[in-house]
Write an enzyme that holds these catalytic residues in place. Structure first.
Site, PDB file in Angstrom:
ATOM      1  CG  HIS A   1       0.387  11.015 -27.386  1.00  0.00           C
ATOM      2  ND1 HIS A   1      -0.205  11.797 -26.411  1.00  0.00           N
ATOM      3  CD2 HIS A   1       1.583  10.647 -26.881  1.00  0.00           C
ATOM      4  CE1 HIS A   1       0.606  11.886 -25.362  1.00  0.00           C
ATOM      5  NE2 HIS A   1       1.701  11.194 -25.623  1.00  0.00           N
TER       6      HIS A   1
ATOM      7  NE  ARG B   1       0.843  17.478 -13.505  1.00  0.00           N
ATOM      8  CZ  ARG B   1       1.254  16.280 -13.109  1.00  0.00           C
ATOM      9  NH1 ARG B   1       0.703  15.188 -13.566  1.00  0.00           N
ATOM     10  NH2 ARG B   1       2.221  16.163 -12.247  1.00  0.00           N
TER      11      ARG B   1
ATOM     12  CE  LYS C   1       0.648  13.411 -15.621  1.00  0.00           C
ATOM     13  NZ  LYS C   1       0.015  13.313 -16.929  1.00  0.00           N
TER      14      LYS C   1
ATOM     15  CG  ASN D   1      -0.885  16.727 -22.819  1.00  0.00           C
ATOM     16  OD1 ASN D   1      -0.112  15.790 -22.917  1.00  0.00           O
ATOM     17  ND2 ASN D   1      -1.821  16.788 -21.908  1.00  0.00           N
TER      18      ASN D   1
ATOM     19  CE  LYS E   1       5.963  17.028 -14.998  1.00  0.00           C
ATOM     20  NZ  LYS E   1       5.578  15.939 -15.870  1.00  0.00           N
TER      21      LYS E   1
ATOM     22  NE  ARG F   1      -4.228  -1.832   1.481  1.00  0.00           N
ATOM     23  CZ  ARG F   1      -4.274  -2.959   2.188  1.00  0.00           C
ATOM     24  NH1 ARG F   1      -3.462  -3.146   3.211  1.00  0.00           N
ATOM     25  NH2 ARG F   1      -5.162  -3.877   1.883  1.00  0.00           N
TER      26      ARG F   1
ATOM     27  CD  GLU G   1      -3.249  15.638 -16.893  1.00  0.00           C
ATOM     28  OE1 GLU G   1      -3.276  15.797 -18.091  1.00  0.00           O
ATOM     29  OE2 GLU G   1      -2.568  14.774 -16.318  1.00  0.00           O
TER      30      GLU G   1
ATOM     31  CD  GLU H   1       8.849  15.383 -24.461  1.00  0.00           C
ATOM     32  OE1 GLU H   1       8.138  16.289 -23.965  1.00  0.00           O
ATOM     33  OE2 GLU H   1       8.402  14.297 -24.859  1.00  0.00           O
TER      34      GLU H   1
ATOM     35  CG  HIS I   1       3.038  15.491 -25.835  1.00  0.00           C
ATOM     36  ND1 HIS I   1       3.887  16.571 -25.884  1.00  0.00           N
ATOM     37  CD2 HIS I   1       3.749  14.495 -25.245  1.00  0.00           C
ATOM     38  CE1 HIS I   1       5.044  16.246 -25.335  1.00  0.00           C
ATOM     39  NE2 HIS I   1       4.991  14.987 -24.943  1.00  0.00           N
TER      40      HIS I   1
ATOM     41  CG  HIS J   1       7.513  10.449 -26.436  1.00  0.00           C
ATOM     42  ND1 HIS J   1       6.161  10.458 -26.679  1.00  0.00           N
ATOM     43  CD2 HIS J   1       7.759  11.507 -25.617  1.00  0.00           C
ATOM     44  CE1 HIS J   1       5.612  11.463 -26.022  1.00  0.00           C
ATOM     45  NE2 HIS J   1       6.557  12.115 -25.368  1.00  0.00           N
TER      46      HIS J   1
HETATM   47  N1  LIG Z   1       5.270  10.262 -15.498  1.00  0.00           N
HETATM   48  C1  LIG Z   1       5.224  11.273 -16.346  1.00  0.00           C
HETATM   49  O1  LIG Z   1       4.809  12.377 -16.002  1.00  0.00           O
HETATM   50  C2  LIG Z   1       5.744  11.067 -17.746  1.00  0.00           C
HETATM   51  C3  LIG Z   1       5.928  12.156 -18.583  1.00  0.00           C
HETATM   52  C4  LIG Z   1       6.457  11.939 -19.863  1.00  0.00           C
HETATM   53  C5  LIG Z   1       6.784  10.658 -20.268  1.00  0.00           C
HETATM   54  N2  LIG Z   1       6.579   9.595 -19.428  1.00  0.00           N
HETATM   55  C6  LIG Z   1       6.948   8.230 -19.809  1.00  0.00           C
HETATM   56  O2  LIG Z   1       8.362   8.165 -19.970  1.00  0.00           O
HETATM   57  C7  LIG Z   1       8.662   7.086 -20.847  1.00  0.00           C
HETATM   58  C8  LIG Z   1       9.731   7.536 -21.815  1.00  0.00           C
HETATM   59  O3  LIG Z   1      10.885   7.925 -21.099  1.00  0.00           O
HETATM   60  P1  LIG Z   1      12.339   7.904 -21.774  1.00  0.00           P
HETATM   61  O4  LIG Z   1      12.291   8.662 -23.039  1.00  0.00           O
HETATM   62  O5  LIG Z   1      13.285   8.311 -20.721  1.00  0.00           O
HETATM   63  O6  LIG Z   1      12.476   6.384 -22.198  1.00  0.00           O
HETATM   64  P2  LIG Z   1      13.283   5.138 -21.592  1.00  0.00           P
HETATM   65  O7  LIG Z   1      13.204   5.100 -20.136  1.00  0.00           O
HETATM   66  O8  LIG Z   1      12.821   3.952 -22.340  1.00  0.00           O
HETATM   67  O9  LIG Z   1      14.772   5.466 -22.035  1.00  0.00           O
HETATM   68  C9  LIG Z   1      15.087   5.549 -23.406  1.00  0.00           C
HETATM   69  C10 LIG Z   1      16.257   4.618 -23.757  1.00  0.00           C
HETATM   70  O10 LIG Z   1      17.447   5.164 -23.214  1.00  0.00           O
HETATM   71  C11 LIG Z   1      18.151   4.188 -22.437  1.00  0.00           C
HETATM   72  N3  LIG Z   1      18.854   4.949 -21.424  1.00  0.00           N
HETATM   73  C12 LIG Z   1      18.353   5.509 -20.304  1.00  0.00           C
HETATM   74  N4  LIG Z   1      19.270   6.267 -19.709  1.00  0.00           N
HETATM   75  C13 LIG Z   1      20.396   6.188 -20.459  1.00  0.00           C
HETATM   76  C14 LIG Z   1      21.697   6.746 -20.356  1.00  0.00           C
HETATM   77  N5  LIG Z   1      22.011   7.598 -19.393  1.00  0.00           N
HETATM   78  N6  LIG Z   1      22.613   6.390 -21.282  1.00  0.00           N
HETATM   79  C15 LIG Z   1      22.287   5.568 -22.302  1.00  0.00           C
HETATM   80  N7  LIG Z   1      21.072   5.022 -22.460  1.00  0.00           N
HETATM   81  C16 LIG Z   1      20.140   5.348 -21.546  1.00  0.00           C
HETATM   82  C17 LIG Z   1      17.105   3.233 -22.000  1.00  0.00           C
HETATM   83  O11 LIG Z   1      17.647   1.962 -21.792  1.00  0.00           O
HETATM   84  C18 LIG Z   1      16.138   3.225 -23.183  1.00  0.00           C
HETATM   85  O12 LIG Z   1      16.582   2.323 -24.158  1.00  0.00           O
HETATM   86  C19 LIG Z   1       7.375   6.695 -21.518  1.00  0.00           C
HETATM   87  O13 LIG Z   1       6.940   5.461 -20.999  1.00  0.00           O
HETATM   88  C20 LIG Z   1       6.407   7.799 -21.137  1.00  0.00           C
HETATM   89  O14 LIG Z   1       5.070   7.348 -21.025  1.00  0.00           O
HETATM   90  C21 LIG Z   1       6.078   9.790 -18.170  1.00  0.00           C
HETATM   91 ZN   LIG Z   2       6.526  13.843 -24.136  1.00  0.00          ZN
END
Ligand SMILES: NC(=O)c1ccc[n+]([C@@H]2O[C@H](COP(=O)([O-])OP(=O)(O)OC[C@H]3O[C@@H](n4cnc5c(N)ncnc54)[C@H](O)[C@@H]3O)[C@@H](O)[C@H]2O)c1
Ligand SMILES: [Zn+2]
Length: 360
Positions: free
Chosen positions: A246, A235, A137, A239, A221, A115, A231, A179, A242, A259
């Site tokens: 998306h 918030r 989030k 987007n 942010k 929990r 949100e 971004e 996005h 992405h």
């Molecule tokens: N919680 C939120 O508010 C929020 C906001 C935006 C996006 N997201 C989520 O974030 C995710 C995308 O995040 P991301 O772009 O970081 O993707 P990710 O975590 O998949 O990382 C991208 C790639 O980079 C590699 N990697 C990570 N750090 C590295 C480093 N220092 N050196 C070399 N390689 C590295 C990872 O292994 C992966 O292959 C999505 O699932 C998305 O939905 C969440």
């Molecule tokens: Zn994004």
């Protein structure tokens, strides 16, 4: 090294940004045990340094495979089982060391394990350092539906060391920068103008410059989520780019674009849309498209079916009754949130940007 403060109903937390930020983990003392959730490649490359900085030496990490596939209920279950096996209790701490995938999964597990236990975000991608690690989030994907199941649960602390970005591939690095451009548009002429100056020469290894960049972009942010944790209206602005982004990701089966690259197209498309809707002057539109393109090349939109993208837009999570909620840039530092945009303008923006007829 600098500290930002996120205000949250759960009491708020610090975001430490800069070279040496991981050392702040030493403050997290009052726990029965500490676990690190991460990916194998990342841990091989940075684990020793991370452990030394945070005094976690000897810590055996909980590992999940790299990639979006780990953001699943199956992996949440495996991580929770491993935590239990290794003796994690209600007073344990979980540190998510990775990009947005590890961060979202780690936050989800921490917020539900027994929990809820405390967790810390130690983001390792640009996207995670300027966006996903803050705001609380958490989520996993169900089938093809991204982030269908999740929680809102603030981390205890966020520690971002920009030196870790040095190992990102150039493509992934650029993807995160789109971004940052988004944050620049939202923030105002100060950040946007600075990005115009530095982006063309920016390298993943320039830690001093990245430290300033992450700090300035993360602040955007922090300001938004501190004002609106759950949100409601505010918030939505995050987007920007996005809605189209998306739809493009989905229309291409999440294979052609990273992405951030889809967001790059999304920013260009929404800029043209704002021009067509008469809310953005073309000179500012040109500045935005120039900065997006200055980040570097993005795979093209050739062959992406317009009808498919337009149809997917109305299924966006923010769409209400099939009406898309658009975030349109009005000027640098100001967006308009509106669903009052003619469908013809949307179709025309896509056609012009896809064909290259409009490029700012
Ligand atoms: N919680 C939120 O508010 C929020 C906001 C935006 C996006 N997201 C989520 O974030 C995710 C995308 O995040 P991301 O772009 O970081 O993707 P990710 O975590 O998949 O990382 C991208 C790639 O980079 C590699 N990697 C990570 N750090 C590295 C480093 N220092 N050196 C070399 N390689 C590295 C990872 O292994 C992966 O292959 C999505 O699932 C998305 O939905 C969440
Ligand atoms: Zn994004």
């Amino acid at each position: 090294m600098r500290k930002l403060r996120v205000k949250s109903s759960a009491g708020g937390y610090d975001v430490i940004v800069g070279r040496g930020a991981w050392q702040a983990l030493r403050r997290m003392k009052a726990y029965s045990s500490t676990f690190v959730l991460t990916e194998p490649g990342l841990w091989d490359r940075w684990g020793a340094r991370f452990s030394r900085a945070g005094v976690l030496i000897g810590t055996r990490p909980v590992l999940v495979p790299a990639g979006e596939g780990s953001k699943s209920l199956v992996w949440a279950g495996k991580v929770a089982s491993e935590l239990l096996e290794r003796g994690a209790d209600r007073r344990s701490l979980l540190i998510a060391f990775g990009g947005g995938v590890v961060g979202d999964l780690g936050g989800f597990v921490a917020s539900t394990y027994m929990r809820g236990i405390d967790y810390v975000q130690a983001p390792t991608t640009i996207l995670a350092q300027v966006d996903s690690s803050m705001g609380g989030k958490t989520a996993v994907n169900i089938g093809a539906m991204k982030n269908l199941v999740g929680t809102i649960c603030a981390p205890r602390m966020v520690v971002s060391d920009p030196r870790v970005l040095a190992s990102m591939t150039p493509r992934a690095f650029r993807s995160g920068l789109y971004e940052v451009v988004k944050h620049g548009i939202l923030s105002g002429p100060g950040l946007f103008g600075w990005l115009e100056k530095i982006v063309p020469g920016l390298r993943a290894t320039n830690a001093a410059l990245l430290e300033r960049l992450v700090l300035r972009a993360a602040r955007v942010k922090v300001d938004v989520v501190s004002r609106d944790e759950r949100e409601a209206a505010l918030r939505h602005v995050l987007n920007l780019g996005h809605t189209f982004g998306h739809a493009i990701e989905e229309a291409t089966g999440y294979r052609r674009f990273l992405h951030g690259e889809a967001v790059a197209w999304g920013l260009l498309l929404v800029t043209r849309l704002a021009e067509l809707a008469g809310v953005l002057d073309p000179a500012t539109g040109k500045r935005i498209s120039r900065l997006v393109r200055a980040v570097g090349p993005v795979p093209g939109l050739a062959g992406v079916r317009a009808e498919r993208v337009l149809e997917l837009l109305t299924r966006d999570k923010k769409a209400i009754g099939g009406k898309v909620l658009w975030i349109l840039p009005e000027r640098i530092g100001k967006v308009r949130v509106t669903s009052d945009v003619p469908a013809e303008a949307v179709a025309r923006a896509f056609q012009e940007v896809q064909s290259g007829e409009w490029n700012g």
